[in-house]
Scaffold this active site. Structure first.
Site, mmCIF file in Angstrom:
data_model
loop_
_atom_site.group_PDB
_atom_site.id
_atom_site.type_symbol
_atom_site.label_atom_id
_atom_site.label_comp_id
_atom_site.label_asym_id
_atom_site.label_seq_id
_atom_site.Cartn_x
_atom_site.Cartn_y
_atom_site.Cartn_z
ATOM 1 N N LYS A 254 4.185 0.958 -1.694
ATOM 2 C CA LYS A 254 5.372 0.746 -0.865
ATOM 3 C C LYS A 254 5.046 0.825 0.625
ATOM 4 O O LYS A 254 5.859 0.468 1.451
ATOM 5 C CB LYS A 254 6.498 1.698 -1.258
ATOM 6 C CG LYS A 254 6.276 3.136 -0.946
ATOM 7 C CD LYS A 254 7.554 3.900 -1.247
ATOM 8 C CE LYS A 254 7.339 5.383 -1.012
ATOM 9 N NZ LYS A 254 8.253 6.224 -1.705
ATOM 10 N N ARG A 255 3.851 1.271 0.949
ATOM 11 C CA ARG A 255 3.456 1.278 2.360
ATOM 12 C C ARG A 255 3.266 -0.145 2.878
ATOM 13 O O ARG A 255 3.335 -0.384 4.065
ATOM 14 C CB ARG A 255 2.146 2.053 2.530
ATOM 15 C CG ARG A 255 2.364 3.533 2.491
ATOM 16 C CD ARG A 255 1.397 4.220 3.415
ATOM 17 N NE ARG A 255 2.067 5.274 4.126
ATOM 18 C CZ ARG A 255 1.515 5.969 5.105
ATOM 19 N NH1 ARG A 255 0.291 5.719 5.475
ATOM 20 N NH2 ARG A 255 2.187 6.924 5.707
#
Ligand code: GLU
Length: 505
Positions: A254-255
């Site tokens: 999700k980064r």
């Protein structure tokens, strides 16, 4: 296959409904359906500190939204229930104790500190630092310590040497040295089972025939195989699917990309497209067509055609596919009903009323004011981020640090977001107004909107983070060298924040 095929998805409800979970669910479902079998959903919530009912609900809702329905599960029941491990927790101890009695597991009373020392000693002696069965105590010592009520865990025994050979439906045989494998804890000191024990026991009790899961679990397979052997149970067939990757080939995270199914729903994707695209991750139709439905996938499914090269989850490609679905598969009536279902309904609109109603003179004012609440990524350029007080380097830091802070925020809400922003502005020694301006632009496209914290709360964590990430990219992000520096600065700020927090408590 003479047995009834039974597959399962076994998510741990500790966060957002991940597209990786949907991906594995899809392949389990197709495999089961293709063999007229059953697809089961089991909730693995033995990590009580991290599991939440909210996350469980989110996972179930998102799989259902995608149409990946299960035949048995915590909400629909079934003859092998309960399907939530926390409701089965009293049964696992007996299995761990059975292994102790058989001589395949042992009580371990070592504290984490003692184990650290042992690991260091092993390392210094050139041995594998893993925890091994030589920590076992004599029967009398065990009795005495149990009698004292000393804290303990139960560990399985694993061989010190030799190789474990695992067979995988996609990879053939995999060899892992036993010296690499720890004497895994089966039962924790609080009496709860670890993933390994609960997973094996439940797969057996639920008559699972095929375990199809992500490749990150390959290293657990030797332990599981050994447990099946100790219990004299037949092990299900194993199939480890390739990991989804970001376009830069790193593990999907999700980064770098939105990973929550909720995000894609909110960003206006059709569930059919998500399923179609996930179906193309490492797999293709016999005629290689790009667009296909779930039922077409089931009809033509063949797991041996999964290829192992890391499939890339590319949001741009997904968007292109969604466009095809929207243009080619929706009638005018469906187009209207789907947009209604997406956002133009009471459930989605009512929460916006408090923000919009007091600010409009006519209905024509609504869309110009609130359009950004229905958008995906905003059409921004660098000039939008011009700031009277801060230079661009600082503006980027404000956005990046806010993003990192909000990535760690597990309790999404107005108050928590505002507290995060306020503390960050304070440790960066910036006035709140100056700090907030780029955030307004990133989220609402303009500094003149209603409370940006309200917007972030209502847009949800995934869309908020995606817009902040997009804003950093519009400002050309940070070079590799800068990133290191900026990460260090952020670490120092976080330390300061933690210090402040402990002073306040
Ligand atoms: N609870 C594990 C997870 O979170 C399940 C892994 C498995 O399928 O064995 O993915």
């Amino acid at each position: 296959m003479s047995q009834i095929v039974r597959t399962r998805i076994a998510p741990s409800p500790t966060g957002d409904p991940h597209v990786g979970t949907a991906y594995i669910a899809l392949f389990n479902m197709c495999f089961a359906k293709q063999h007229n079998g059953k697809f089961i959903l089991r909730i693995e919530d033995t990590d009580q500190a991290r599991s939440t009912l909210e996350s469980e609900k989110d996972i179930l809702d998102s799989l259902r939204w995608l149409g990946l329905d299960w035949d048995e599960g915590p909400d629909v029941g079934g003859e092998f229930g309960p399907y939530r491990q926390s409701e089965r927790k009293d049964d696992y101890r007996a299995y761990a104790e059975q292994l102790v009695e058989q001589g395949d597991a042992f009580y371990c009373f070592r504290t984490p500190e003692e184990l650290d020392v042992i690991r260091e000693e092993r390392k210094a002696a050139g041995l594998n630092p893993g925890i091994k069965g030589d920590l076992e105590l004599s029967d009398e010592d065990v009795k005495a310590r149990l009698g004292n009520g000393d804290a303990h865990v139960i560990r399985m025994k694993v061989p010190d040497e030799g190789t474990c050979v695992i067979s995988d439906m996609l990879r053939g045989t995999i060899e892992i040295d036993w010296s690499q494998v720890d004497c895994q804890i089966l039962l924790k000191s609080d009496g709860m089972p670890t993933y390994h024990l609960a997973n094996v026991v439940d797969d057996h009790l639920m008559a699972i025939t095929h375990v199809i899961r992500g490749e990150e679990w390959i290293n657990s397979a030797p332990k599981h195989q050994l447990l099946y052997k100790y219990f004299s149970w037949t092990m299900p067939e194993l199939c480890h699917m390739p990991l989804l990757r970001n376009p830069d080939k790193s593990k999907l995270s999700k980064r770098k990309n939105p990973t929550s199914v909720n995000y894609y729903e909110r960003a206006g994707f059709l569930p059919e497209t998500i399923v179609n695209y996930l179906g193309r991750m490492g797999w293709s139709m016999p005629d290689e067509r790009e667009k296909f439905s779930l039922s077409e996938m089931i009809e033509h499914f063949d797991i041996t055609r999964v290829s192992l090269g890391g499939p890339i989850f590319d949001v741009e490609k997904l968007k292109w596919l969604n466009g095809l679905w929207i243009r080619e598969n929706l009638s005018a009536e469906e187009f209207v009903s789907r947009t209604k279902e997406w956002a133009f309904n009471e459930k989605a609109l009512l929460p916006l009323v408090e923000l919009v109603q007091g600010r409009v003179a006519t209905f024509t004012d609504i869309l110009p004011l609130a359009g950004f609440m229905f958008s995906g990524m905003l059409n921004l350029d660098q000039a939008d981020f011009e700031h009277k007080k801060l230079e661009v380097g600082q503006v980027k830091r404000v956005l990046q640090f806010t993003l990192w802070t909000l990535e760690a925020q597990r309790h999404w809400g107005k108050d928590t977001i505002f507290a995060d922003i306020k503390s960050l502005a304070k440790v960066m020694e910036l006035k709140l107004g100056d700090f907030m301006q780029p955030i307004f632009v990133a989220i609402a496209g303009t500094p003149d909107s209603w409370s940006v914290v309200e917007s972030m709360d209502k847009l949800g964590p995934d869309m908020t983070r995606a817009r902040l990430r997009h804003a950093v990219n519009v400002l050309e992000g940070f070079s590799k060298k800068e990133t290191k520096k900026v990460e260090k600065e952020y670490k120092a700020l976080s330390a300061k924040l933690a210090e402040k927090e402990s002073e306040n408590n």
